[in-house]
Scaffold this motif. Structure first.
Motif, short mmCIF file in Angstrom:
data_model
loop_
_atom_site.label_atom_id
_atom_site.label_comp_id
_atom_site.label_asym_id
_atom_site.label_seq_id
_atom_site.Cartn_x
_atom_site.Cartn_y
_atom_site.Cartn_z
N TYR A 303 0.75 -1.15 0.00
CA TYR A 303 0.05 0.04 -0.06
C TYR A 303 1.05 1.39 -0.03
O TYR A 303 2.11 1.18 0.41
N HIS A 304 0.37 2.32 -0.28
CA HIS A 304 0.95 3.74 -0.33
C HIS A 304 0.91 4.25 1.01
O HIS A 304 -0.26 4.40 1.49
N VAL A 307 -1.31 7.56 1.48
CA VAL A 307 -2.72 7.70 0.83
C VAL A 307 -3.75 7.25 2.03
O VAL A 307 -3.20 6.21 2.66
N GLU A 308 -4.56 8.35 2.69
CA GLU A 308 -5.45 7.72 3.62
C GLU A 308 -6.44 6.58 3.13
O GLU A 308 -6.76 6.62 2.43
N GLN A 309 -6.24 5.68 4.30
CA GLN A 309 -7.14 4.29 4.11
C GLN A 309 -6.86 3.61 2.84
O GLN A 309 -7.66 3.19 2.22
N ALA A 310 -5.66 3.40 2.42
CA ALA A 310 -5.23 3.26 1.24
C ALA A 310 -5.61 1.64 1.20
O ALA A 310 -5.51 0.72 2.24
N GLY A 331 -7.01 4.39 -9.95
CA GLY A 331 -5.76 3.77 -9.10
C GLY A 331 -4.59 3.52 -9.65
O GLY A 331 -3.46 3.04 -9.16
N CYS A 334 -1.47 5.80 -8.85
CA CYS A 334 -1.02 5.56 -7.57
C CYS A 334 -0.26 4.38 -7.21
O CYS A 334 0.61 4.27 -6.57
N THR A 338 3.26 3.64 -5.75
CA THR A 338 3.18 2.92 -4.63
C THR A 338 4.63 1.78 -4.58
O THR A 338 5.25 1.72 -3.52
N TYR A 470 -10.31 -0.05 -5.96
CA TYR A 470 -8.81 0.24 -5.96
C TYR A 470 -8.39 -1.07 -6.02
O TYR A 470 -7.10 -1.09 -5.34
#
Length: 507
Positions: A303-304, A307-310, A331, A334, A338, A470
């Motif tokens: 995950y990244h 990013v919030e709540q990725a 996505g 992103c 990531t 995503y």
């Protein structure tokens, strides 16, 4: 990217560093938003640590952090000891410490030897004249006393401008040396920089020399003003400031390499403490697994971190590159960021934002994501991409790379774009370096079959709203949402219907 007004000072050490032969490219720095990642990962207590962490993040190679996992484990278990280390490091926590690197990265302006000898003589003349005046009470000694004080007055204020450039750096250097001694006394920390104890011992004469290096007192009240005036009179009478600073700068110039060793020692300790604190805040992280096969990339629940709540995804490549399709905002970009930021973090912090992450740590990070027209340079988007991807083609011939490309050659017509993309991406895949490419051109799969493994992101439209999960899936995207977005964003029905009609004819 967030604006950091302190960044020029934070970057001062890196910008003048000599070990930049494997530096992260400026393009990758922008594309991966490394400045924002630095702000996220930075848990340092000292400004030295902050500068050193930034320097490491600008390097496209493994740092020494992976060698210190035993110490990191101890910091994670013994939080009280970690906090004590933080208190020692905080002694150079103010931004003034950011100027220390000037002393070993830039040329120090030394006073001429003849001038130093003259100052050495003149600093005793007023005291001698005053003594003889008190003993003999002869007027001649009063004249000489007045003359020598005036000469010293001129010397003192001539040197003020010269001294001011070291207003922050030299006093903070004294704090740095005291700080290093304290850290060395903590069990296990000296091993971070072998030989550091001997270096600190060799710098003790310098430490004594700069102990009285005082360039001014803050005028916060009447007593402070009085103290400042008395200090100035003392410095004029004995030329204490001129002499001590001149002598200190000679020692500083001689000991530049040793000072940088101490700087790096403190930076390394602070970075290790920062990594320990970062890991304590993460719900999921792992240590990277080194895979010497340049064509293998494996990630589980990656995950990244910014990013919030990725949404975490699994990803595996073996012997192929990846062509990632999907609709707008699904996505794609992103995801390739990531992978890039995880490789950078693996190299520098020995920490990945995943349950497992396996990649060749020797791979350079090459990107072409955030391109745009450069009006000042007279370059269009297409020329910018040509230049950027041209550099990538050169680099993959020299060494293994992780290549991240977003929507290549979008600045030209669709017919030529397809031809150029197929040719360039095929060549990149043949280099043996893993290439992750995002595209809207679904036809590319036909030209690149066997070299690029297909992946895609998708979306759903429910109740006139667009939803993305995503989730990365294997295969080729079948849906497109650009025309639907026109409708969702309130475009006239006639425009939407006309677009659908034309899209059907094009297909």
């Amino acid at each position: 990217m967030k604006e950091n007004t302190q960044l020029p000072l934070v970057a001062a050490y890196h910008n003048n560093a000599v070990d930049k032969e494997q530096e992260l490219t400026a393009q990758a720095y922008r594309d991966l938003h490394v400045e924002d990642f630095f702000a996220f990962a930075d848990h340092t207590a000292s400004y030295i640590g902050k500068q050193y962490l930034y320097h490491l993040l600008r390097q496209d190679r493994q740092s020494e952090v992976w060698k210190q996992e035993a110490l990191l484990d101890r910091m994670s278990r013994e939080t009280g000891w970690r906090d004590k280390t933080g208190r020692i490091l905080a002694q150079t926590g103010k931004s003034e410490a950011g100027y220390i690197c000037q002393l070993f990265r830039e040329n120090i302006t030394l006073l001429p030897k003849k001038r130093m000898n003259l100052i050495q003589v003149c600093r005793f003349l007023p005291f001698t004249s005053l003594g003889l005046l008190l003993l003999t009470q002869a007027a001649a000694w009063l004249y000489l006393l007045t003359l020598t004080v005036l000469v010293n007055f001129v010397f003192h204020y001539q040197n003020k401008k010269y001294i001011y450039q070291y207003y922050h750096s030299v006093p903070q250097t004294g704090k740095m040396l005291e700080q290093a001694e304290q850290l060395c006394r903590e069990e296990g920390l000296a091993a971070v920089s072998p030989g550091i104890a001997q270096t600190i011992e060799a710098l003790k004469p310098l430490k004594r020399s700069i102990r009285f290096f005082r360039l001014g007192i803050r005028l916060d009240g009447d007593m402070a003003l009085l103290a400042y005036c008395l200090t100035e009179l003392f410095n004029i009478f004995f030329l204490t400031e001129c002499y001590s600073i001149g002598r200190s700068l000679v020692r500083l110039h001689t000991d530049r390499k040793r000072l940088e060793e101490v700087f790096r020692f403190i930076g390394r300790v602070d970075v290790l403490r920062s990594v320990s604190l970062l890991r304590s805040e993460l719900q999921v992280y792992c240590l990277p697994q080194r895979d010497n096969d340049r064509q293998v990339l494996k990630a589980e629940q990656v995950y990244h971190p910014l990013v919030e709540q990725a949404v975490a995804n699994d990803f595996c490549l073996a012997g192929q590159s990846a062509l990632i399709t999907g609709s707008n905002m699904s996505g794609k970009t992103c995801f390739i960021r990531t992978i890039g930021i995880n490789l950078l973090s693996a190299k520098v912090l020995n920490t990945c934002f995943a349950r497992s992450f396996s990649l060749n740590m020797d791979m350079r990070i090459m990107t072409s994501i955030q391109n745009s027209d450069d009006l000042l340079a007279g370059k269009s988007l297409f020329l910018q991409e040509m230049d950027c991807i041209g550099q990538i083609l050169k680099k993959v011939r020299e060494c293994p790379c992780l290549v991240l490309i977003d929507e290549p050659f979008g600045g030209t017509n669709s017919r030529e774009r397809m031809a150029i993309c197929a040719s360039v991406l095929s060549t990149l895949a043949e280099s043996g370096s893993p290439v992750l490419v995002t595209t809207h051109d679904l036809e590319l799969h036909r030209y690149l079959a066997g070299k690029y493994q297909p992946f895609y992101f998708c979306e759903q439209i429910r109740d006139n709203r667009l939803f993305f999960d995503y989730r990365l899936r294997e295969g080729t995207a079948t849906s497109q949402n650009a025309i639907e977005l026109l409708q969702l964003y309130g475009y006239d029905r006639e425009i939407v219907e006309k677009a659908r009609e034309l899209a059907g004819k094009v297909q």
